[in-house]
Enzyme design. Structure first.
Site, PDB file in Angstrom:
ATOM      1  N   GLY A   6      12.428  48.358 -16.879  1.00 30.76           N
ATOM      2  CA  GLY A   6      11.282  47.591 -17.705  1.00 30.76           C
ATOM      3  C   GLY A   6      12.050  46.527 -18.297  1.00 30.76           C
ATOM      4  N   GLY A  46      10.102  44.689 -20.651  1.00 29.38           N
ATOM      5  CA  GLY A  46       9.392  44.397 -21.908  1.00 29.38           C
ATOM      6  C   GLY A  46      10.147  43.992 -22.896  1.00 29.38           C
ATOM      7  CG  PHE A  47       8.514  42.863 -26.781  1.00 34.04           C
ATOM      8  CD1 PHE A  47       8.996  41.570 -27.015  1.00 34.04           C
ATOM      9  CD2 PHE A  47       7.262  43.104 -26.699  1.00 34.04           C
ATOM     10  CE1 PHE A  47       8.223  40.606 -27.151  1.00 34.04           C
ATOM     11  CE2 PHE A  47       6.513  41.999 -26.679  1.00 34.04           C
ATOM     12  CZ  PHE A  47       6.877  40.864 -27.009  1.00 34.04           C
ATOM     13  CB  VAL A  71      10.151  52.742 -11.417  1.00 29.20           C
ATOM     14  CG1 VAL A  71      10.920  54.164 -11.711  1.00 29.20           C
ATOM     15  CG2 VAL A  71      11.305  51.539 -12.157  1.00 29.20           C
ATOM     16  CD  GLU A  78      -4.498  40.161 -31.682  1.00 30.75           C
ATOM     17  OE1 GLU A  78      -3.797  40.086 -32.584  1.00 30.75           O
ATOM     18  OE2 GLU A  78      -4.466  40.421 -30.690  1.00 30.75           O
ATOM     19  CG  ASP A  96       4.239  50.151 -26.506  1.00 24.83           C
ATOM     20  OD1 ASP A  96       4.967  49.930 -27.845  1.00 24.83           O
ATOM     21  OD2 ASP A  96       3.644  49.385 -26.135  1.00 24.83           O
TER      22      ASP A  96
END
Lengths: 431, 431
Positions: free
Chosen positions: B15, B17-18, B83, B174, B303
């Site tokens: 991953g 991501g962040f 994966v 948002e 997450d």
């Protein structure tokens, strides 16, 4: 909402490319109400489309919503719809599931890729006409490099890293140059198992030289500049066949993970539905005032027509010609609708004013001709940058494109190396 | 090409991501060789994804190629692959058509939309997780407005111009605010038959208030700001069913051309394949050092996990938490690999440092809390802008996003109102 004065004559404009949009912008809107129809919601700055395909710019940089461009024009209505046909005697245009009546019709539906009767090649060698084409080619090239990185077989790896561009006109030259630069400058540092600088880019042209519309000295310079960028240039070779990952030439068969078609341009197939004479590429033969024979109220312009202008020169299928035609018809109709009686007999024929032509090859290299003056290299490239920025519609786009160009020039990076549409690709593949 | 010292231990990061990316950036690469795997070629700045969906930013503004971000890191190899599973006892990760051995495994596969057991709703109410999701929602909204413009039936037209956002968390708030602004400020002038300011945007939240993770005063302010933008806010209503263009609530059924799902977030489904305990949302229960029970060499972060940290607070599924976890594991592993012997017993537990939380609602409006301080409106909005620009990776992206924001703010226009992927949509529909 816009007010529409239904007592005014109704002009229907088909196509929001350079010709159609220019018509709407140049026509004094108090004289008629205009409906402009396009199947996309955006006007596309086609001359920079190859930069989206080669990950230099993002899709939104070279596209502007048609509604936004024309939102300040009263009496202009934008309609997103597919044109399906015409009834010229009844003055009607057919859209998907609808029809539009008109008093005047301006047809500017542009061109389409032509595979010279081999439409089955399209599945293996996409062409570059729309934003979706460009995003598809970008996805394909970037994915092929990712696959090559994990490919254990040497032969297969070399194949994935080979790109063949068919057609040595301006689009083919720009694409080949940009692909070679992408591999050599941009992707160079980013891979572990493969060496992107060994990527092979082959440009195949059937004619005797690249940029056949330019004078021979500029063609030769363009070829030298391409070769300096690492592009293999093959001229005088006609493609015999295109299969999955294979381009068959008379003397060899090249296996390539990426094949791009930049060879044939034809007119929009809708031109043939007008019932007037067309050339081999489906281009409509218009009268000197760009109207259709027998239909002074119907005009065809831009890439979908063929015309020898009043100076006796064939008008090229280029952006400046489309703009000039849009403006010409706008002024002609404004004159006729503005005067008390219609003076059809007095229409002056269209004349193309050639301000010069240019093609870019890569970083700091381009060729250009303005009248008798030919130049190439850095000055031509700077001129190319300036003129393309100038004509790009929309302040935001100009600014964004300028930023990205400066950034790419200084860092040798490209900002738009993003693969999107993978899920769609997969489901399309499995369908 | 990058050199890889095969004598070094091998860390596999899943991953980009962040959390995964932060790990790679914070880890001292001389201590190990790293392979980072992601199914996309880009890192996505997820907090701004809703702006791509609402035509404020273009896809490439909020995405950066993972290879580009990590190209200066020696010993870090990027792999674009899906994966598929794990063999923890054998220290192996399975990829599509391949497998990878590891010494240490860092799993940061993020979250996925959860439809609370009603996966059939996904086809009618897309969620917002990837760039492709965002482009799909943008296409859907812009196309619905185009269709409404040509729809003769009043009832049908109103339906096409109704958007329901399910879920009143930050993403839902948002999205609802941005959709309402898009219709009221941006599209206002551009249509002829419809009045986009009459577009209806409905936000449905099952809990008693929007932004349930914020204190009640900020929730109330957010709701007021949403209502000022024209959003209908319904709280305490659970969605009973979602069908084609229909959201069934306990008290009414809303017919809507656009339905967006922003309600449930679950962990990546791969978490369940790890053979450890998970919560109702599939989140992996990790030890205080973020490792898996029984596997001190395997970490899960971001997450996809659930954790009560050392201060006794549940760690939220937010970007700052993911970044802190990535850095925590990088430092922990660096310490262990850098010392002569492994000191597993001495691992200090992870602690989340809450720097503040914010959510934006629309032009000049947002809510924020930093410790005990709550603020909203213009100052919160400015803070939101600044912080999101600051954390956006890549100079080019920062500059481009800033330009677009300034442009949008001054002109009330949005630059990314471009519909792409139509041909794919059509062929998918006909397939």
């Amino acid at each position: 909402m816009k007010n529409r004065d239904v007592s005014l004559p109704h002009i229907v404009v088909l196509g929001a490319g350079f010709a159609g949009l220019k018509f709407c912008q140049a026509f004094p809107t108090e004289l008629a109400r205009i409906t402009i129809v396009d199947r996309q919601n955006h006007h596309l700055f086609q001359p920079l489309l190859y930069q989206v395909a080669t990950a230099g710019l993002s899709a939104t940089d070279i596209a502007q919503p048609v509604r936004g461009i024309l939102s300040d024009k009263p009496n202009v209505v934008v309609r997103m719809a597919e044109v399906t046909g015409f009834d010229l005697p009844e003055k009607k245009v057919f859209l998907e599931g609808d029809e539009l009546g008109y008093d005047y019709l301006v047809i500017a539906l542009g061109g389409a890729a032509s595979y010279f009767g081999h439409d089955e090649w399209a599945q293996y060698a996409p062409s570059l006409k729309s934003l979706d084409d460009a995003l598809k080619i970008r996805r394909q090239i970037l994915l092929a490099t990712e696959k090559a990185e994990n490919e254990p077989d040497e032969q297969c790896r070399r194949e994935l890293m080979t790109t063949v561009v068919v057609g040595g006109g301006p689009t083919g030259v720009e694409l080949a140059g940009a692909f070679s630069e992408l591999a050599r400058n941009v992707l160079r540092k980013d891979f572990d198992h493969i060496d992107p600088t060994k990527a092979r880019v082959v440009l195949v042209e059937g004619g005797p030289r690249v940029l056949g519309a330019f004078p021979p000295d500029l063609s030769a310079r363009a070829q030298r500049q391409l070769e300096k960028l690492g592009v293999e240039v093959h001229t005088g070779l006609h493609v015999q066949d295109i299969r999955a990952r294979e381009v068959v030439l008379p003397n060899e068969t090249i296996r390539a993970g990426n094949i791009i078609w930049a060879a044939g341009v034809a007119a929009s197939p809708l031109g043939k539905k007008l019932g007037v004479e067309t050339d081999r590429g489906g281009r409509v033969k218009v009268l000197p005032d760009l109207s259709l024979p027998g239909h002074p109220e119907v005009f065809a312009l831009g890439d979908m027509i063929t015309l020898i202008d009043k100076k006796g020169q064939p008008v090229p299928g280029l952006c400046p010609a489309a703009l000039q035609m849009g403006e010409y018809v706008a002024k002609l109709l404004a004159r006729e609708l503005g005067s008390d009686r219609k003076q059809l007999a007095e229409r002056k024929p269209f004349g193309y004013f050639d301000k010069g032509t240019m093609a870019t090859i890569g970083r700091s290299s381009a060729v250009a001709m303005v009248g008798p003056v030919h130049f190439s290299g850095y000055p031509a490239w700077l001129a190319w940058l300036g003129i393309h920025l100038l004509f790009l519609i929309g302040f935001r786009n100009k600014f964004s494109v300028l930023t990205q160009w400066v950034y790419s020039y200084l860092t040798y990076k490209r900002g738009a190396r993003i693969i999107t549409g993978l899920s769609g690709e997969k489901s399309a593949g499995s369908a």
